[in-house]
Write a protein that holds these residues in place. Structure first.
Motif, mmCIF file in Angstrom:
data_model
loop_
_atom_site.group_PDB
_atom_site.id
_atom_site.type_symbol
_atom_site.label_atom_id
_atom_site.label_comp_id
_atom_site.label_asym_id
_atom_site.label_seq_id
_atom_site.Cartn_x
_atom_site.Cartn_y
_atom_site.Cartn_z
ATOM 1 N N ASP A 281 0.829 -1.219 0.000
ATOM 2 C CA ASP A 281 0.000 0.000 0.000
ATOM 3 C C ASP A 281 0.857 1.260 0.000
ATOM 4 N N PHE A 282 1.954 1.258 0.776
ATOM 5 C CA PHE A 282 2.755 2.488 0.843
ATOM 6 C C PHE A 282 3.336 2.830 -0.542
ATOM 7 N N ASP A 324 10.802 6.930 5.458
ATOM 8 C CA ASP A 324 10.276 5.962 6.426
ATOM 9 C C ASP A 324 9.013 5.393 5.790
ATOM 10 N N TRP A 325 9.043 4.108 5.415
ATOM 11 C CA TRP A 325 7.914 3.545 4.652
ATOM 12 C C TRP A 325 6.630 3.434 5.476
ATOM 13 N N LYS A 326 6.775 3.519 6.803
ATOM 14 C CA LYS A 326 5.559 3.416 7.643
ATOM 15 C C LYS A 326 4.805 4.739 7.703
ATOM 16 N N THR A 327 5.570 5.850 7.770
ATOM 17 C CA THR A 327 4.924 7.172 7.920
ATOM 18 C C THR A 327 4.935 7.986 6.625
ATOM 19 N N LEU A 328 5.720 7.535 5.624
ATOM 20 C CA LEU A 328 5.949 8.274 4.373
ATOM 21 C C LEU A 328 6.532 9.658 4.643
ATOM 22 N N GLU A 329 7.370 9.726 5.676
ATOM 23 C CA GLU A 329 8.084 10.984 5.957
ATOM 24 C C GLU A 329 9.581 10.748 5.737
ATOM 25 N N TYR A 330 10.281 11.804 5.322
ATOM 26 C CA TYR A 330 11.718 11.703 5.073
ATOM 27 C C TYR A 330 12.505 12.048 6.333
ATOM 28 N N HIS A 331 13.666 11.421 6.481
ATOM 29 C CA HIS A 331 14.560 11.713 7.612
ATOM 30 C C HIS A 331 16.000 11.626 7.106
ATOM 31 N N PRO A 332 16.963 12.248 7.802
ATOM 32 C CA PRO A 332 18.364 12.113 7.372
ATOM 33 C C PRO A 332 18.750 10.630 7.288
ATOM 34 N N ARG A 333 19.423 10.263 6.228
ATOM 35 C CA ARG A 333 19.796 8.869 5.989
ATOM 36 C C ARG A 333 20.601 8.321 7.163
ATOM 37 N N GLN A 334 20.201 7.159 7.655
ATOM 38 C CA GLN A 334 20.887 6.531 8.798
ATOM 39 C C GLN A 334 21.774 5.397 8.299
#
Length: 827
Positions: A281-282, A324-334
């Motif tokens: 779905d995501f 983040d595939w759960k929230t569809l928000e971007y974050h600095p690459r870990q």
């Protein structure tokens, strides 16, 4: 065999325009046609096709090996220009994936084409046979599938899909043409959904995404696990999807999930035993939001604009955010933290590394090892799925492996990967865990065989594969001329070897000098083997000619900087001086060898790699050649004869234009000024050619050198060139002592150019110093223009210039930075 001299590509979309561009790379003229926009008149009738060609000209990575090659493509449209199809030998249909639209266009083509003209489709989603149903006998005899992978210049796979009625002679003509002229690895495939590459590749991607969700892993963690650790590309899973486009993968998945074909008509049967896999779905939400990857500036990753640097990059130069595939928000690459992966990174051999990661080696797997659990689930499923596809998509495991290596840049195909992990051990583990086991691997083990492949030195490919249909070993077949140093070593043997290089007998009196150091960096071991091999009475004495080539991804990244930096930091100046003298001795041994030496460069050929190539009697480069004298990037200048060879090329080019004049007149001529300016810019700005065509323009490849388009043919073409030179009574050049030095006038002009670059803020103060030093060497020092100097004199200037720069703090900083990051420092 039917000759193919001119082609036509119907459809100027992303694929069509780039296919035409690749024909141009091979020097083959083509027509590129598309539809007429509504109500268009005059030149506007070609607006759509012109835009398609324009997009190919601007594409990154470049579709054309050199911009001027676009002259081979002639644009037109389906209404005004179809009559021109009567002139061509091969027509490729590459319009949108719509069965009726394709058939309507091909009906018009059928009325125009000459009988016997080859006509193929680049479809990836429609049944090839169905598109030409009801067409004339001659049309159907000349009709089959040729599925290019995008981008066609770089992706070597061409899947060739015969239909039952297709003429074998025409299929063979296209196969040979695509292999030799376009550089393709041609793999025959059956007319099944997604053929071979996309069928296996799409399953693998969908299964990896399923496992990511089940095991609660992040996008970055999955990419760390599915990249170079298992011999897959660095772009791994999600970075690759971003490059390809999320929408493109969506279309390919649709082909997987559509109805299978049944003789009596279409029935809604499942395609195969893994039809449960689908895009999550995501992913569908990302498609709805038009987050399609690089082309929309965001997909699973996007550029980090105006935000804090990513913690995944120690140098904080990386600007990529991850999703983040759960929230569809971007974050600095870990940065992914898997102890097992960190440990395995130090293991060179893919098989050993894989067995370690899967816990199949002598050492037990680490407890609660998430990396091993994920890879075991992904790979065991891949092996079972691939084995179940024989004979559905191909009768041969070797063709499936070849398709995955060429189409997805895997180091090893699924069956080769299975052999590397160990077939017996993995099947035993699958059974123990209650996993499904493919009937085909049971057949292999029941026949008392423990692997899918085995070595066979006497055949052209050097190995055999287990044929599941006949239940016996069959040779892995390769076209004549496809060869490698690996196979040559198995069949003819190694004459001499050290840790960095080998001298291999290629037969017919030709030997190959092969590099095999890390990244093929040039150290004292390679230098000494070349000098020994070429000297009279040395190990190469029995040979008539030599080739310099290897099987790695890159020819050579240049001199071993780590060894140089250690000597410099310890102020071992005598060692530095000796190393430069020896390197120069090696390049001069290549140039003045009484027997011809042919360099066959490919991939990255930087610094010392280019210097080796410049000194050879001839070059036989692969079309994909990235060559350059890049020493200035690490604060140095070419010290192995690179400056000397570029000066000689400039002098010879000026003399050819100017005609017979005195040395002084030549040194002061406009022609000399232009040639020297070009040579200076090439070295001082570290220009890197991005193809063999560009390398010719920069002077790294001569007009007499021939370009090989197929990477797998470079060795045999280079051997043929070496034999040709030897049999023609090769005479080595004599060291020159009559070089008219450009001298002080040109030196002043070049320094003025450098000064203006600094004034404009284009270069740093230190780069002014570097530029001045390079100019001094190229001009033969501050001498009277036209002063006759020798090759050795220029080599001495190079050596002194190189040594003096080694002592500079800023040069040492540049070398350290490059060794640490792989990037260049502008200080």
């Amino acid at each position: 065999m039917k000759r193919i001299n001119k082609v036509a590509v119907l459809g100027a979309g992303t694929m069509g325009a780039r296919i035409a561009a690749h024909f141009a790379n091979a020097g083959v003229p083509s027509y590129l046609f598309d539809i007429v926009p509504p109500d268009a008149v005059g030149p506007a009738r070609n607006k759509i096709v012109a835009a398609g060609l324009d997009a190919a000209k601007k594409s990154k990575p470049a579709a054309f090996m050199e911009p001027s090659l676009a002259r081979f493509v002639t644009v037109g449209n389906f209404e005004d220009d179809l009559k021109k199809l009567a002139d061509v030998d091969w027509i490729i249909e590459a319009v949108v994936e719509n069965l009726e639209l394709k058939r309507a266009l091909l009906k018009k083509v059928e009325a125009i084409r000459k009988p016997g003209t080859i006509i193929t489709t680049n479809t990836s989603g429609l049944p090839v046979g169905k598109i030409a149903e009801g067409f004339s006998d001659d049309f159907r005899r000349s009709w089959f599938g040729t599925h290019f992978f995008n981008p066609p210049r770089y992706m070597r796979l061409l899947e060739l899909i015969p239909t039952p009625e297709a003429d074998r002679a025409l299929i063979d003509a296209v196969s040979h043409f695509c292999d030799v002229r376009l550089g393709k690895g041609v793999v025959p495939a059956k007319d099944t959904p997604n053929f071979i590459g996309n069928r296996i590749g799409t399953f693998s991607v969908l299964n990896v995404i399923r496992l990511m969700q089940e095991m609660d892993l992040t996008v970055e963690e999955v990419d760390a696990l599915t990249g170079q650790a298992v011999g897959w590309p660095r772009s791994a899973t999600f970075r690759t999807i971003d490059l390809v486009g999320l929408d493109i993968l969506g279309h390919v998945v649709q082909n997987m999930t559509r109805k299978t074909r049944v003789e009596a008509g279409d029935s809604p049967a499942a395609l195969d035993e893994r039809s449960d896999l689908k895009l999550p779905d995501f992913y569908q939400q990302m498609l709805e939001r038009k987050w399609l990857g690089d082309k929309t500036k965001g997909g699973f990753y996007k550029k980090n604009v105006g935000q804090a640097p990513s913690p995944a990059d120690a140098e904080q130069r990386d600007e990529r955010l991850a999703l983040d595939w759960k929230t569809l928000e971007y974050h600095p690459r870990q940065k992914a933290k898997f102890p097992a992966l960190e440990m395995a990174k130090n293991i060179e051999d893919t098989g050993t590394r894989l067995r370690t990661l899967l816990g199949l080696s002598a050492g037990a797997p680490q407890k609660a090892d998430q990396a091993g659990a994920f890879l075991w689930a992904a790979l065991s499923d891949l092996w079972t799925y691939s084995a179940n596809r024989v004979p559905e998509i191909s009768d041969s495991i070797a063709e499936i492996d070849r398709a995955m290596r060429l189409g997805f840049n895997w180091e090893l195909g699924p069956f080769e990967l299975w052999d590397a992990a160990g077939v017996e051990a993995t099947v035993a583990r699958m059974k123990k865990e209650g996993k499904p086991v493919a009937a085909n691997v049971e057949k292999l083990l029941a026949a008392d065989q423990k692997s899918w492949y085995t070595d066979e030195p006497k055949i052209a490919s050097g190995r055999k594969y287990w044929n599941l249909g006949s239940g016996n070993w069959r040779p892995v077949e390769v076209p004549a001329g496809v060869w490698s140093t690996t196979v040559a070593k198995k069949s003819n043997g190694v004459v001499k070897k050290n840790s960095g290089a080998s001298l291999i007998d290629l037969g017919d009196g030709v030997a190959c000098i092969e590099f095999h150091s890390k990244m093929n960096s040039l150290g004292s071991d390679i230098v000494s083997l070349i000098i020994q091999s070429l000297k009279p009475g040395g190990p190469g004495d029995a040979f008539d000619a030599f080739v310099i080539n290897n099987d790695a991804t890159n020819f050579s990244v240049g001199a071993n900087l780590m060894l140089l930096l250690m000597s410099v930091q310890e102020e071992e100046w005598d060692d530095v001086d000796l190393a430069i003298r020896q390197f120069q001795g090696m390049t001069q041994a290549i140039k003045f060898s009484p027997k011809p030496v042919v360099a066959a460069p490919f991939g990255l050929c930087l610094g010392g790699g280019t210097e080796i190539s410049l000194h050879a009697a001839a070059r036989q480069p692969h079309g994909e050649l990235y060559a350059g004298l890049v020493e200035v990037g690490v604060g140095l200048l070419p010290g192995g004869g690179g400056c000397k060879e570029m000066l000689l090329r400039a002098v010879d080019s000026a003399a050819a234009s100017r005609g017979k004049v005195s040395g002084e007149a030549l040194a002061g001529s406009v022609e000399m000024m232009e040639a020297m300016k070009k040579a200076f810019e090439t070295i001082a700005t570290a220009k890197v050619a991005t193809s063999a065509h560009e390398a010719r323009g920069l002077g790294f490849v001569s007009d007499a050198d021939r370009i090989t388009m197929n990477r797998e043919r470079v060795l045999s073409d280079a051997k043929a060139r070496a034999l040709e030179l030897a049999r023609a009574g090769y005479e080595p050049p004599v060291p020159r002592t009559d070089i008219p030095a450009p001298g002080e006038s040109l030196l002043a002009a070049l320094k003025m150019g450098v000064h203006l670059m600094r004034q404009g803020g284009f270069i740093t103060d230190y780069e002014v110093k570097l530029g001045a030093k390079i100019a001094e060497v190229l001009c033969g020092g501050n001498v009277t223009p036209g002063t006759l100097v020798s090759e050795q004199y220029i080599l001495d200037l190079e050596r002194e210039g190189f040594k003096s720069l080694c002592g500079e703090k800023k040069t040492q900083e540049r070398i350290q930075f490059t060794l640490k990051t792989g990037k260049t420092l502008r200080n």
